[in-house]
Motif scaffolding. Structure first.
Motif, PDB file in Angstrom:
ATOM      1  N   UNK A  77       0.920  -1.090   0.104  1.00 19.18           N
ATOM      2  CA  UNK A  77      -0.094   0.074  -0.057  1.00 19.18           C
ATOM      3  C   UNK A  77       0.778   1.043   0.067  1.00 19.18           C
ATOM      4  N   UNK A  78       0.349   2.375  -0.676  1.00 16.98           N
ATOM      5  CA  UNK A  78       1.159   3.585  -0.398  1.00 16.98           C
ATOM      6  C   UNK A  78       0.324   4.560   0.386  1.00 16.98           C
ATOM      7  N   UNK A 108      -4.704  10.427   6.378  1.00 16.81           N
ATOM      8  CA  UNK A 108      -3.805   9.769   5.855  1.00 16.81           C
ATOM      9  C   UNK A 108      -4.637   9.099   4.701  1.00 16.81           C
ATOM     10  N   UNK A 109      -4.070   9.106   3.687  1.00 19.86           N
ATOM     11  CA  UNK A 109      -4.553   8.537   2.207  1.00 19.86           C
ATOM     12  C   UNK A 109      -3.841   7.295   1.867  1.00 19.86           C
ATOM     13  N   UNK A 110      -4.620   6.180   1.854  1.00 16.53           N
ATOM     14  CA  UNK A 110      -4.196   4.807   1.633  1.00 16.53           C
ATOM     15  C   UNK A 110      -4.424   4.683  -0.053  1.00 16.53           C
ATOM     16  N   UNK A 111      -3.692   4.017  -0.968  1.00 17.95           N
ATOM     17  CA  UNK A 111      -4.022   3.824  -2.219  1.00 17.95           C
ATOM     18  C   UNK A 111      -3.251   2.604  -2.542  1.00 17.95           C
ATOM     19  N   UNK A 112      -3.838   2.220  -3.727  1.00 23.68           N
ATOM     20  CA  UNK A 112      -2.677   0.982  -4.505  1.00 23.68           C
ATOM     21  C   UNK A 112      -1.522   1.575  -4.673  1.00 23.68           C
ATOM     22  N   UNK A 113      -0.580   0.729  -4.869  1.00 18.26           N
ATOM     23  CA  UNK A 113       0.875   1.075  -5.336  1.00 18.26           C
ATOM     24  C   UNK A 113       0.856   1.336  -7.169  1.00 18.26           C
ATOM     25  N   UNK A 114      -0.334   0.574  -7.681  1.00 16.79           N
ATOM     26  CA  UNK A 114      -0.416   0.693  -9.108  1.00 16.79           C
ATOM     27  C   UNK A 114      -1.833   0.566  -9.357  1.00 16.79           C
ATOM     28  N   UNK A 115      -2.441   1.458 -10.531  1.00 13.11           N
ATOM     29  CA  UNK A 115      -3.660   1.287 -10.888  1.00 13.11           C
ATOM     30  C   UNK A 115      -3.474   1.418 -12.487  1.00 13.11           C
ATOM     31  N   UNK A 116      -4.268   0.427 -13.043  1.00 16.54           N
ATOM     32  CA  UNK A 116      -4.324   0.386 -14.399  1.00 16.54           C
ATOM     33  C   UNK A 116      -5.624   0.405 -15.109  1.00 16.54           C
ATOM     34  N   UNK A 117      -5.732   1.288 -16.121  1.00 16.12           N
ATOM     35  CA  UNK A 117      -6.999   1.696 -16.744  1.00 16.12           C
ATOM     36  C   UNK A 117      -7.101   1.185 -18.225  1.00 16.12           C
ATOM     37  N   UNK A 118      -7.795   0.238 -18.475  1.00 16.31           N
ATOM     38  CA  UNK A 118      -7.939  -0.044 -19.946  1.00 16.31           C
ATOM     39  C   UNK A 118      -8.935   0.862 -20.479  1.00 16.31           C
ATOM     40  N   UNK A 119      -8.423   1.794 -21.364  1.00 17.47           N
ATOM     41  CA  UNK A 119      -9.390   2.515 -22.066  1.00 17.47           C
ATOM     42  C   UNK A 119      -9.590   2.394 -23.684  1.00 17.47           C
ATOM     43  N   UNK A 120      -9.196   1.034 -24.051  1.00 20.15           N
ATOM     44  CA  UNK A 120      -9.196   0.435 -25.208  1.00 20.15           C
ATOM     45  C   UNK A 120     -10.824   0.250 -25.422  1.00 20.15           C
ATOM     46  N   UNK A 121     -11.389   0.368 -26.584  1.00 16.42           N
ATOM     47  CA  UNK A 121     -12.821   0.056 -26.866  1.00 16.42           C
ATOM     48  C   UNK A 121     -13.125  -1.133 -27.296  1.00 16.42           C
ATOM     49  N   UNK A 122     -12.116  -2.128 -27.420  1.00 15.18           N
ATOM     50  CA  UNK A 122     -12.180  -3.406 -27.872  1.00 15.18           C
ATOM     51  C   UNK A 122     -11.750  -4.313 -26.927  1.00 15.18           C
ATOM     52  N   UNK A 123     -12.185  -5.660 -26.354  1.00 18.18           N
ATOM     53  CA  UNK A 123     -11.932  -6.655 -25.441  1.00 18.18           C
ATOM     54  C   UNK A 123     -10.896  -6.273 -24.259  1.00 18.18           C
ATOM     55  N   UNK A 124     -10.441  -7.245 -23.622  1.00 16.61           N
ATOM     56  CA  UNK A 124      -9.711  -7.261 -22.525  1.00 16.61           C
ATOM     57  C   UNK A 124      -8.059  -7.260 -22.706  1.00 16.61           C
TER      58      UNK A 124
END
Length: 152
Positions: free
Chosen positions: A6-7, A26-42
């Motif tokens: 955690x960060x 105190x703000x706790x967040x994930x050490x890495x966040x990924x966003x899939x902004x592609x309009x097609x599939x996983x």
């Protein structure tokens, strides 16, 4: 057994209503966040700490991000602010992994707006399109494509 990271960021300020008091947030967040902004599939993203020119094979991890979704990762195998990150990706289970990798050094993760491009294909015999990885803010990276994948 997986590790969880955690960060935490803390801020202290004084409030004078009705009597002086010191508050700590105190703000706790994930050490890495990924966003899939592609309009097609996983999107399948391989990631690991940047260690010299090569990320060792045992450090690579993968995460599947559904179309137009956000994923917090709590098991990044390193320290993003010290090591940076190396990324490779593919468009779903049957697609080939990108041949190149994208490196974000520790300095690139301190300022939003840093961008890298991966050449990715939907099929082995298809043409590649440039998928842009953009450092949005904090520890968040967004994957998008300025050009739609149309029968590539």
């Amino acid at each position: 057994k997986a590790s969880v990271h955690l960060v935490a960021e803390s801020r202290v300020h004084k409030v004078a209503v009705p009597s002086p008091i010191t508050l700590t947030t105190i703000a706790v967040q994930a050490p890495l966040a990924l966003v899939n902004a592609l309009p097609y599939g996983d999107l399948v993203v391989g990631y690991g700490p940047k260690m010299g020119e090569q990320t060792p094979t045992h450090c690579w991890q993968e995460a599947r991000i559904p179309c137009l979704k956000h994923l917090n990762l709590y098991n990044f195998p390193g320290n993003l602010m010290q090591d940076g990150i190396t990324i490779r990706a593919r468009l779903g289970a049957g697609a080939p992994m990108s041949r190149s990798v994208a490196h974000f050094g520790p300095g690139a993760l301190r300022e939003p707006g840093a961008m890298r491009t991966l050449q990715m294909k939907q099929r082995h015999d298809g043409a590649a399109a440039g998928v842009v990885i953009e450092h949005v803010d904090g520890f968040e990276l967004r994957f998008s494509c300025p050009f739609w994948f149309v029968d590539r």
